[in-house]
Scaffold this motif. Structure first.
Motif, PDB file in Angstrom:
ATOM      1  N   LYS A  15       5.501 -36.432 -12.348  1.00 62.64           N
ATOM      2  CA  LYS A  15       5.963 -35.173 -12.957  1.00 62.64           C
ATOM      3  C   LYS A  15       5.727 -35.155 -14.463  1.00 62.64           C
ATOM      4  CE  LYS A  15       9.591 -34.851  -9.557  1.00 62.64           C
ATOM      5  NZ  LYS A  15      10.958 -35.294  -9.297  1.00 62.64           N
ATOM      6  N   ARG A  16       4.996 -36.203 -14.931  1.00 67.02           N
ATOM      7  CA  ARG A  16       4.633 -36.297 -16.357  1.00 67.02           C
ATOM      8  C   ARG A  16       5.870 -36.453 -17.248  1.00 67.02           C
ATOM      9  NH1 ARG A  16      -0.931 -36.161 -16.659  1.00 67.02           N
ATOM     10  NH2 ARG A  16      -1.921 -34.756 -15.205  1.00 67.02           N
ATOM     11  N   PHE A  54      -5.568 -45.784 -18.309  1.00 74.51           N
ATOM     12  CA  PHE A  54      -4.213 -45.256 -18.164  1.00 74.51           C
ATOM     13  C   PHE A  54      -4.202 -43.745 -18.065  1.00 74.51           C
ATOM     14  CE2 PHE A  54      -0.673 -47.978 -17.818  1.00 74.51           C
ATOM     15  CZ  PHE A  54      -1.088 -49.220 -18.245  1.00 74.51           C
ATOM     16  N   ILE A  55      -5.085 -43.080 -18.807  1.00 77.93           N
ATOM     17  CA  ILE A  55      -5.167 -41.614 -18.701  1.00 77.93           C
ATOM     18  C   ILE A  55      -5.547 -41.239 -17.275  1.00 77.93           C
ATOM     19  CG2 ILE A  55      -6.550 -39.621 -19.411  1.00 77.93           C
ATOM     20  CD1 ILE A  55      -6.613 -40.883 -22.232  1.00 77.93           C
ATOM     21  N   PHE A  58      -2.602 -41.895 -14.794  1.00 78.20           N
ATOM     22  CA  PHE A  58      -1.577 -40.844 -14.807  1.00 78.20           C
ATOM     23  C   PHE A  58      -2.088 -39.553 -14.181  1.00 78.20           C
ATOM     24  CE2 PHE A  58       1.362 -43.463 -16.568  1.00 78.20           C
ATOM     25  CZ  PHE A  58       1.181 -43.833 -17.896  1.00 78.20           C
ATOM     26  N   ASP A  59      -3.407 -39.294 -14.300  1.00 82.49           N
ATOM     27  CA  ASP A  59      -3.959 -38.085 -13.679  1.00 82.49           C
ATOM     28  C   ASP A  59      -4.000 -38.198 -12.164  1.00 82.49           C
ATOM     29  OD1 ASP A  59      -6.472 -37.239 -16.217  1.00 82.49           O
ATOM     30  OD2 ASP A  59      -4.331 -36.790 -16.039  1.00 82.49           O
ATOM     31  N   ASP A  62      -0.663 -38.962  -8.340  1.00 83.48           N
ATOM     32  CA  ASP A  62      -0.195 -38.256  -7.142  1.00 83.48           C
ATOM     33  C   ASP A  62      -0.982 -38.672  -5.896  1.00 83.48           C
ATOM     34  OD1 ASP A  62      -2.037 -35.122  -7.456  1.00 83.48           O
ATOM     35  OD2 ASP A  62      -2.445 -37.113  -8.242  1.00 83.48           O
ATOM     36  N   LEU A  63      -2.104 -39.369  -6.094  1.00 81.29           N
ATOM     37  CA  LEU A  63      -2.875 -39.831  -4.938  1.00 81.29           C
ATOM     38  C   LEU A  63      -2.365 -41.173  -4.409  1.00 81.29           C
ATOM     39  CD1 LEU A  63      -6.491 -38.971  -6.161  1.00 81.29           C
ATOM     40  CD2 LEU A  63      -5.035 -37.661  -4.648  1.00 81.29           C
TER      41      LEU A  63
ATOM     42  N   ILE B  29      -2.539 -42.239 -25.663  1.00 78.93           N
ATOM     43  CA  ILE B  29      -2.306 -41.830 -24.265  1.00 78.93           C
ATOM     44  C   ILE B  29      -1.241 -40.741 -24.220  1.00 78.93           C
ATOM     45  CG2 ILE B  29      -1.497 -42.618 -21.998  1.00 78.93           C
ATOM     46  CD1 ILE B  29      -2.645 -45.400 -22.757  1.00 78.93           C
ATOM     47  N   ASP B  32      -2.569 -37.394 -25.244  1.00 80.13           N
ATOM     48  CA  ASP B  32      -3.384 -36.804 -24.179  1.00 80.13           C
ATOM     49  C   ASP B  32      -2.501 -36.194 -23.086  1.00 80.13           C
ATOM     50  OD1 ASP B  32      -4.688 -37.535 -21.263  1.00 80.13           O
ATOM     51  OD2 ASP B  32      -6.160 -36.736 -22.670  1.00 80.13           O
ATOM     52  N   GLN B  33      -1.414 -36.903 -22.753  1.00 82.05           N
ATOM     53  CA  GLN B  33      -0.514 -36.413 -21.701  1.00 82.05           C
ATOM     54  C   GLN B  33       0.186 -35.133 -22.156  1.00 82.05           C
ATOM     55  OE1 GLN B  33      -0.203 -37.712 -18.453  1.00 82.05           O
ATOM     56  NE2 GLN B  33      -2.037 -38.680 -19.273  1.00 82.05           N
ATOM     57  N   LYS B  36      -2.015 -32.251 -21.694  1.00 79.41           N
ATOM     58  CA  LYS B  36      -2.150 -31.871 -20.281  1.00 79.41           C
ATOM     59  C   LYS B  36      -0.903 -31.143 -19.799  1.00 79.41           C
ATOM     60  CE  LYS B  36      -5.625 -35.042 -18.861  1.00 79.41           C
ATOM     61  NZ  LYS B  36      -5.972 -36.413 -18.867  1.00 79.41           N
ATOM     62  N   VAL B  37       0.283 -31.558 -20.298  1.00 78.44           N
ATOM     63  CA  VAL B  37       1.515 -30.875 -19.912  1.00 78.44           C
ATOM     64  C   VAL B  37       1.475 -29.437 -20.424  1.00 78.44           C
ATOM     65  CG1 VAL B  37       3.986 -30.768 -20.395  1.00 78.44           C
ATOM     66  CG2 VAL B  37       2.960 -32.923 -19.721  1.00 78.44           C
ATOM     67  N   LYS B 233       3.351 -31.738  -0.849  1.00 79.19           N
ATOM     68  CA  LYS B 233       2.039 -32.208  -1.239  1.00 79.19           C
ATOM     69  C   LYS B 233       0.972 -31.431  -0.513  1.00 79.19           C
ATOM     70  CE  LYS B 233       2.855 -36.878  -2.781  1.00 79.19           C
ATOM     71  NZ  LYS B 233       2.634 -38.284  -2.579  1.00 79.19           N
ATOM     72  N   GLY B 401      -8.381 -31.297 -12.360  1.00 82.83           N
ATOM     73  CA  GLY B 401      -7.375 -32.288 -12.718  1.00 82.83           C
ATOM     74  C   GLY B 401      -5.994 -31.655 -12.820  1.00 82.83           C
ATOM     75  N   GLY B 402      -4.982 -32.464 -12.720  1.00 84.06           N
ATOM     76  CA  GLY B 402      -3.621 -31.960 -12.815  1.00 84.06           C
ATOM     77  C   GLY B 402      -3.226 -31.096 -11.636  1.00 84.06           C
ATOM     78  N   HIS B 444       3.556 -29.423  -5.984  1.00 88.60           N
ATOM     79  CA  HIS B 444       4.182 -30.727  -5.711  1.00 88.60           C
ATOM     80  C   HIS B 444       5.614 -30.561  -5.289  1.00 88.60           C
ATOM     81  CE1 HIS B 444       0.794 -33.004  -6.998  1.00 88.60           C
ATOM     82  NE2 HIS B 444       0.677 -32.264  -8.050  1.00 88.60           N
TER      83      HIS B 444
END
Lengths: 181, 444
Positions: A15-16, A54-55, A58-59, A62-63, B29, B32-33, B36-37, B233, B401-402, B444
């Protein structure tokens, strides 16, 4: 089997949630840095690969289906990132002139004197192609068929690269043994 | 096969090797996250806005043309409703016999002596939640709460927002922990099992409606969270929009109407039509999905006719008048999707029927031997529901992605039934071929 705490961390990271992501990073970054150092030529390259890994982790989190080791899943992903980094640099077969050199036996006691740092330096000094194949075969446990698929080379090329890598490493170990004596 | 000594040396020495990581690495990192959020949030806002827009357009479509508000003819029922409002106790009494019955049965066990008439009001006062006790349906009204847990129940019922599956399970566990210490009411143990059996875990009913004293509830909740996680899912939402070509097929019901057919064929031409879809996909297996949602289509034809203006005996002006005829369609598709697997790029073939909810025509048409066109709406020649149509499409999805994907979807739609009513001399059918682009989000 995953501990409940790590499972919750993974779910939070999906969920980030930045706290969960940071906790996973703190837990596994040292191990994955060790993996990256084996595939890269220097510290800077290894840091770049670790960051990209790591990027990607995190992407793709979910897999992960919570079956099997989470660390093993992360390691496989990291290895893929390292391989793709070098494939972008056009991995080609490298000749080192060692084809004719016979494999001479090494004094087993020479191996015992080698620490982790020295082993790492020996692997890092290998040419790119040898290093990748050696890491995948000897340390990760891939078969030559799997290595050939991963790297897009022939199975025979994988075998010859491994042979050459071993010879080079043996040569370097013997050289150190002579220096030590 | 024994391991080569060199392999063994390096495998043992470096297999578990760990190394220190600089602090600056995490900062990159994390940055970057964060990006994306923000992207995911912007995407969700965009999807939500687009959905609202689609719902708004749908509402506009349904209520276009105006509907008379039914006020003047309902004075008497309003007066009756007013009398009901003035006497809420009587109304509740007549409509909630079970509340009275329950009050009567629990009267012997309860410390408070409640009369049947004032039971519902007493319940209201004791829990301080008049909205809840008056709005709950009879069959599902929970047992009268005890002093220990009524405040918790009420706060959960009022204030708990819709939760995610993980949050819902956490809330459930917290609730069970707080309630499990209270002794069960004997008369409710039989109802407990029935209530648990009736619960639909996917609908995530508010906790107070579930029997709190069922011993098997933790197991049910654990299974529920697995189901919710699994199903969540497998659910995706698509938002698509695009253009299409709609081919009009006019035919006569009998040869006497040939002139009507000619008049329309020379005055109507295909124009750019529009498509929009909001669709949910439920993944049954890795390759097969069920897709449904809402399709909006606007078939547009260009209508042309010569307007002849006489300005006296010597002066005649001919103007070519162009306008747009529109057929607005609202449909629910029921498609089966078969997906060809891929890493970032996936193809899916979808096919299935579409159920028409509403059809609305606007524009003009020419009658033979008449100079002035007739409004399509005036003559009521188009059906308001054209029944079943068929859709086939090919969806190309590129993973961004995401959980998001970019979609390109060529689509083909066929409407076998005539858009015109049986009284009208001509049959008017269509098929459409179009291209939509859009976005898909994995829920999700």
């Amino acid at each position: 089997m995953l501990s409940m705490t790590e499972k919750e961390l993974i779910e939070g990271a999906i969920k980030r949630d930045p706290r969960c992501q940071r906790a996973l990073f703190d837990r596994h970054s040292a191990t994955l840095m060790g993996v990256c150092l084996r595939y890269c030529r220097n510290q800077q390259e290894a840091e770049d690969v670790l960051q990209d890994s790591f990027i990607r982790i995190f992407d793709k989190l979910d897999l992960y289906d919570f079956k099997g080791s989470f660390e093993g899943w992360m390691r496989r992903l990291t290895v893929n990132v390292a391989l793709k980094t070098y494939q972008r640099k056009h991995f080609t077969h490298e000749k080192s002139g060692l084809e004719a050199l016979p494999e001479t036996p090494t004094d087993p006691s020479a191996y015992a004197r080698l620490g982790e740092e020295e082993l790492l330096n020996l692997v890092a000094a290998l040419p790119d192609g040898y290093r990748l194949v050696f890491n995948l075969y000897a340390i990760e446990g891939f078969s030559h068929k799997e290595i050939a698929q991963e790297l897009g080379i022939q199975e025979a090329s994988s075998r010859s690269q491994l042979l050459k890598a071993r010879k080079l490493l043996q040569q370097q170990i013997q050289r150190r043994q002579r220096i030590a004596i | 096969m024994s391991q080569h000594p060199i392999d063994k040396l390096f495998q043992e020495g470096l297999g578990k090797h760990q190394a220190s990581v600089p602090d600056s690495l995490w900062a990159n990192i994390a940055a970057d996250q964060e990006k994306k959020v923000k992207k995911a949030w912007n995407f969700k806002v965009a999807m939500f806005s687009a959905s609202l827009l689609l719902i708004f357009l749908t509402g506009l479509f349904f209520f276009q043309g105006g509907q008379q508000p039914a006020v003047a003819n309902h004075n008497t029922p309003l007066a009756e409703e007013t009398s009901k409002v003035e006497h809420p106790a009587n109304t509740l009494n007549s409509e909630t016999p079970t509340a009275s019955e329950r009050a009567t049965t629990t009267k012997s066990t309860s410390e408070t002596n409640l009369s049947p008439v004032s039971t519902s009001l007493e319940v209201k006062n004791s829990v301080n939640t008049p909205a809840i006790s008056s709005s709950l349906p009879n069959e599902e009204t929970p047992p009268i709460p005890t002093e220990e847990n009524k405040t918790f129940l009420n706060s959960q019922a009022i204030a708990t927002p819709p939760a995610t599956s993980a949050e819902q399970v956490a809330n459930d566990r917290l609730y069970l922990t707080s309630v499990s210490t209270t002794p069960p009411l004997p008369e409710q143990s039989v109802r407990s099992a029935a209530n648990v059996a009736l619960v639909d875990p996917i609908m995530t009913l508010p906790l107070p409606l579930l029997a709190p004293y069922e011993r098997d509830l933790p197991e049910v909740m654990a299974q529920t969270s697995k189901i919710i996680t699994k199903r969540k899912k497998a659910l995706e939402v698509d938002l698509l929009g695009g253009f299409a070509y709609a081919h009009q097929i006019l035919s006569t019901r009998n040869e006497d109407n040939r002139s009507s057919l000619d008049a329309r064929e020379i005055s109507e031409f295909p124009s750019l039509s529009y498509l929009a879809s909001l669709r949910f996909s439920y993944r049954l297996t890795n390759r097969i999905s069920l897709r449904s949602g809402l399709n909006y289509g606007q078939i547009r034809n260009q209508f042309e006719y010569d307007q002849i203006n006489n300005f006296g005996t010597d002066s005649v002006q001919t103007l070519l008048i162009r306008s747009s005829n529109r057929l607005r369609l609202l449909e629910v598709p029921f498609l089966l999707g078969f997906e060809l697997p891929g890493k970032r790029f996936r193809l899916a073939i979808n096919a299935g029927p579409m159920l028409n909810l509403s059809t609305k025509a606007s524009g003009r048409y020419l009658l033979p031997n008449q100079q002035q066109p007739i409004r399509l709406e005036d003559d009521n020649i188009y059906r308001t529901n054209i029944g079943i149509g068929w859709q086939g499409s090919l969806t190309a999805a590129y993973d961004l992605g995401g959980g998001n994907s970019f979609l390109i979807e060529p689509t083909f739609k066929s409407y076998p039934r005539s858009f015109t009513t049986a009284d009208y001399p001509l049959n008017e059918r269509y098929w459409m071929a179009g291209l939509q682009i859009g976005l898909r989000h994995k829920i999700h």
